[in-house]
Design an enzyme around this catalytic site. Structure first.
Site, PDB file in Angstrom:
ATOM      1  N   ILE A  41       1.409   2.656  -3.527  1.00 36.00           N
ATOM      2  CA  ILE A  41       0.275   2.877  -4.424  1.00 36.00           C
ATOM      3  C   ILE A  41       0.234   4.309  -4.948  1.00 36.00           C
ATOM      4  O   ILE A  41      -0.417   4.605  -5.947  1.00 36.00           O
ATOM      5  CB  ILE A  41      -1.066   2.537  -3.722  1.00 36.00           C
ATOM      6  CG1 ILE A  41      -2.171   2.330  -4.770  1.00 36.00           C
ATOM      7  CG2 ILE A  41      -1.452   3.612  -2.716  1.00 36.00           C
ATOM      8  CD1 ILE A  41      -3.474   1.826  -4.195  1.00 36.00           C
TER       9      ILE A  41
ATOM     10  N   HIS B  45       6.545   0.073   4.577  1.00 37.40           N
ATOM     11  CA  HIS B  45       5.846  -1.193   4.337  1.00 37.40           C
ATOM     12  C   HIS B  45       4.747  -1.409   5.376  1.00 37.40           C
ATOM     13  O   HIS B  45       4.393  -2.542   5.675  1.00 37.40           O
ATOM     14  CB  HIS B  45       6.824  -2.376   4.374  1.00 37.40           C
ATOM     15  CG  HIS B  45       7.855  -2.336   3.298  1.00 37.40           C
ATOM     16  ND1 HIS B  45       8.983  -1.566   3.379  1.00 37.40           N
ATOM     17  CD2 HIS B  45       7.909  -2.967   2.086  1.00 37.40           C
ATOM     18  CE1 HIS B  45       9.709  -1.722   2.280  1.00 37.40           C
ATOM     19  NE2 HIS B  45       9.074  -2.558   1.488  1.00 37.40           N
TER      20      HIS B  45
ATOM     21  N   ALA C 255       0.827  -1.214   0.000  1.00 34.12           N
ATOM     22  CA  ALA C 255       0.000   0.000   0.000  1.00 34.12           C
ATOM     23  C   ALA C 255       0.856   1.256   0.000  1.00 34.12           C
ATOM     24  O   ALA C 255       0.464   2.287  -0.565  1.00 34.12           O
ATOM     25  CB  ALA C 255      -0.927   0.002   1.214  1.00 34.12           C
ATOM     26  N   ASP C 256       2.035   1.182   0.609  1.00 31.55           N
ATOM     27  CA  ASP C 256       2.935   2.336   0.679  1.00 31.55           C
ATOM     28  C   ASP C 256       3.355   2.818  -0.705  1.00 31.55           C
ATOM     29  O   ASP C 256       3.767   3.964  -0.868  1.00 31.55           O
ATOM     30  CB  ASP C 256       4.198   1.969   1.458  1.00 31.55           C
ATOM     31  CG  ASP C 256       3.874   1.379   2.811  1.00 31.55           C
ATOM     32  OD1 ASP C 256       4.103   2.049   3.824  1.00 31.55           O
ATOM     33  OD2 ASP C 256       3.378   0.236   2.856  1.00 31.55           O
TER      34      ASP C 256
ATOM     35  N   PRO D  62       2.157   6.392  -6.733  1.00 32.96           N
ATOM     36  CA  PRO D  62       2.341   6.700  -8.154  1.00 32.96           C
ATOM     37  C   PRO D  62       1.160   6.259  -9.021  1.00 32.96           C
ATOM     38  O   PRO D  62       0.957   6.795 -10.112  1.00 32.96           O
ATOM     39  CB  PRO D  62       3.609   5.910  -8.523  1.00 32.96           C
ATOM     40  CG  PRO D  62       4.328   5.707  -7.242  1.00 32.96           C
ATOM     41  CD  PRO D  62       3.255   5.550  -6.210  1.00 32.96           C
TER      42      PRO D  62
END
Length: 668
Positions: A418, A460, A415-416, A420
């Site tokens: 996402i 993360h 998820a970290d 871009p």
């Protein structure tokens, strides 16, 4: 060309009317655009730029139809008055197919490259229809937009996969008021040299015969040799950047551009070829008459009905009730990550139009969490494959994949990372169905491992559901058990809208103490859960002896809440949302009315979060039933989750923090 020029002349003449809504025209670009339009077929996929009205005229759109969009009228064939002039969304059987695209410069490169990747996939897997054979994708783009990073991602994939796509670059030397010398180290033709395998062509876009021959050559290569081509064409900019940014505000080179006007060149070329001056005059006269009559008709056309804005928010889903068997007899419990793996395996086996791609999901690893283990071995490298590190392409390409009839399942590794991809998710996926007036829903499953687990550290461990919940037009689910993950993955696949599936890493293997119930019996192949339907983990009945409450939560919050509730036997029930968007507010309302107390538990920090917004909604809609303020438990406010395990534990919620909040709430 006479029609296009008559339109731009009229729009300028009537600018007190036409400038109500921002627009641009193809003035100066007409020759290049008409040459392109003449080589397109109904089976092709086309992405157009905001000044490409000459392409639209060439493929068969009438001036009247274009003016309906110019004036944002109800019968605008592209969007029903929802979006700008020359922002087409078209699905007519006799014209090239044009999926929705946004105004954001350069963003169209990824979705239309996704169309080309979809055509390529259908070819190599043998599911291309006879009608689609030879189809190509075309990306029209300005040279200034080539500096966008997402264009690079598209070009990288086009050459890597040898995709049948033409990048048609119109270079007029300007961005808005910034010219090429200020903003570009090289033009698109020179830039493209760095992409090995990308055929490059350049041509003068002011000379119809030259640009026609160049387009013919480029399209032949793409259509017959099935490989990418970039055609760079130098064109004059004779109109305004847009109706709102007029040329006299900043231009000092108009006289130079005027010398390359493609219309006088074409007239002279035709007369040299034997066409008489009178024949040309007749064409001009007819074009002017049609354009002016069309404008008067468009002015009288009906305005949109505001009530229609409620249409085309989401495309209707076939999954409206829970079906299949959740707990088949005779099966052992499996970890959550395996439930996801089995769901995707069943979908790939049943649906040849389904495919899976993302970072590291291919045959060597099968995902960093092994969530795709053995899938490439079973279904082949064409259907399950690695992508470069390109979150924007992974997400944005689903627009094109969906447009050609495929059902993409994609993965963002954490998820970290996402962020871009949010550009594509927001500008292209989420608005496509709404702004195309229902023509182009985007069917995409976007899997995203989420949450803090095992000292993942600041990059993360993030929770991002609040950001996603604010992107209108997508759905967001967040299951807390293997059975729910399998059922929601299946529902997401059959849903015609973009669905983000958030999967908590800490629940994948139930290694965290207290999360053993994330392991469930694997549901059968037909199990589906309607997106937006919550689940009661347990229920309690209100009594006169002690206050009771409902905990509303999701993901890891379910397990913190279950542990905390043990301290209050018979007083606490837990509602697992399962879906963030849409949220099952009716179930929440029902349980809050019953108990009069509500605690919301989230892994995110509380301020400005989805959970806090939900608490506000509960307070507003259930105020008369509440016996205490709605409370929210979440993480401590820090910009990131720290790496040190003790610091991580300090920041995150846990059962003790939830227990303390419950004690306070029940005593209120």
């Amino acid at each position: 060309m006479a029609t296009a020029r008559a339109m731009s002349d009229l729009f300028e003449e009537k600018r007190d009317i036409t400038s109500k809504y921002v627009h641009a025209t193809s003035r100066g670009h007409e020759a290049a655009q008409i040459a392109l339009g003449m080589h397109l077929l109904p089976k092709d996929y086309l992405s157009l730029y905001y000044r490409d009205d000459s392409v639209l005229l060439t493929i068969g759109m009438s001036p009247y139809e274009l003016m309906l969009q110019l004036l944002a009228k109800k019968d605008d064939p592209f969007s029903g008055g929802r979006t700008y002039y020359s922002h087409p969304s078209l699905k007519d059987p006799d014209k090239p197919k044009i999926p929705h695209q946004s105004s954001a410069t350069g963003m169209q490169a990824i979705p239309i490259t996704g169309c080309a990747m979809g055509l390529h996939y259908k070819e190599v897997t043998g599911i291309l229809t006879d009608e689609e054979r030879g189809a190509i994708a075309v990306c029209s783009i300005g040279d200034a937009a080539m500096t966008e990073g997402e264009v690079s991602e598209a070009l990288q994939m086009a050459v890597l996969k040898k995709l049948p796509i033409l990048y048609f670059v119109q270079d007029n030397g300007w961005d808005i008021s910034a010219n090429a010398a200020e903003t570009r180290a090289q033009n698109a033709f020179e830039y493209a040299q760095g992409f090995k395998g990308l055929e490059r062509i350049t041509a003068d876009g002011s000379k119809f015969d030259e640009i026609y021959a160049a387009v013919e050559h480029a399209v032949y290569i793409v259509r017959n040799e099935r490989r990418p081509v970039l055609l760079h064409t130098d064109v004059p900019l004779l109109g305004h950047h847009t109706s709102g940014v007029r040329r006299e505000m900043y231009r000092d080179d108009l006289h130079l551009h005027q010398q390359r006007d493609p219309l006088p060149y074409l007239r002279n070329f035709l007369m040299a070829s034997g066409i008489t001056e009178q024949e040309i005059a007749d064409i001009d006269s007819k074009a002017n008459r049609i354009v002016r009559e069309s404008f008067e008709m468009a002015l009288r056309a009906e305005e949109p009905n505001p009530e229609d804005l409620h249409k085309h928010y989401y495309a209707p889903t076939p999954i409206t009730k829970e079906e299949g068997e959740r707990t088949p007899a005779g099966k052992e419990r499996v970890v959550m990550v395996d439930s996801a793996l089995y769901a995707v395996r069943e979908l790939l086996a049943k649906h040849p139009e389904a495919l899976l791609y993302g970072q590291d999901v291919g045959r060597r690893l099968g995902g960093v969490f092994r969530e795709a283990a053995t899938l490439a071995q079973q279904f082949g490298d064409e259907r399950v494959f690695n992508t470069p590190i390109q979150e924007a392409f992974i997400i944005g390409s689903t627009v094109g994949m969906s447009a050609v009839g495929l059902k993409p399942i994609v993965e963002v590794q954490f998820a970290d990372y996402i962020w871009p991809g949010l550009n594509q998710l927001f500008t292209e996926l989420s608005r496509s169905y709404f702004l195309s007036n229902g023509k182009w829903p985007v069917s995409a499953v976007i899997r995203v491992p989420i949450g803090a687990y095992g000292s993942g550290g600041p990059y993360h461990s993030s929770s991002v559901e609040s950001v996603l919940a604010n992107i209108r037009g997508i759905k967001v689910v967040y299951p807390s058990t293997g059975a729910d993950l399998k059922g929601l993955l299946k529902s997401a696949f059959y849903d015609p809208n973009p669905v983000v599936v958030l999967e908590h890493k800490g629940l994948y293997w139930s290694k965290v103490k207290g999360t053993e119930d994330a392991k469930t019996v694997e549901p059968d192949e037909h199990y589906v859960i309607p997106i937006g339907q919550g689940r009661m983990v347990n229920t309690v009945e209100p009594t006169i002896d002690a206050p009771t409450c409902v905990v509303v939560t999701y993901g890891m919050g379910v397990y913190w809440s279950k542990e905390a509730a043990k301290a209050f036997p018979g007083q606490v029930e837990i509602l697992d949302l399962r879906s963030i968007v849409p949220v099952d507010f009716e179930l929440i309302r029902e349980r809050v009315q019953l108990h009069g107390r509500c605690l919301i538990v989230t892994e995110e920090a509380v301020n400005n979060s989805f959970a806090q917004a939900l608490a506000g909604r509960v307070s507003e809609k259930c105020f008369e039933y509440l016996d205490a303020p709605v409370q929210v438990v979440g993480s401590i406010e820090t910009p990131a989750i720290p790496l040190n395990s003790e610091l991580e534990a300090y920041v995150l919620p846990n059962a003790n923090k939830v227990r303390a909040a419950l004690e306070k709430l029940l005593k209120y």
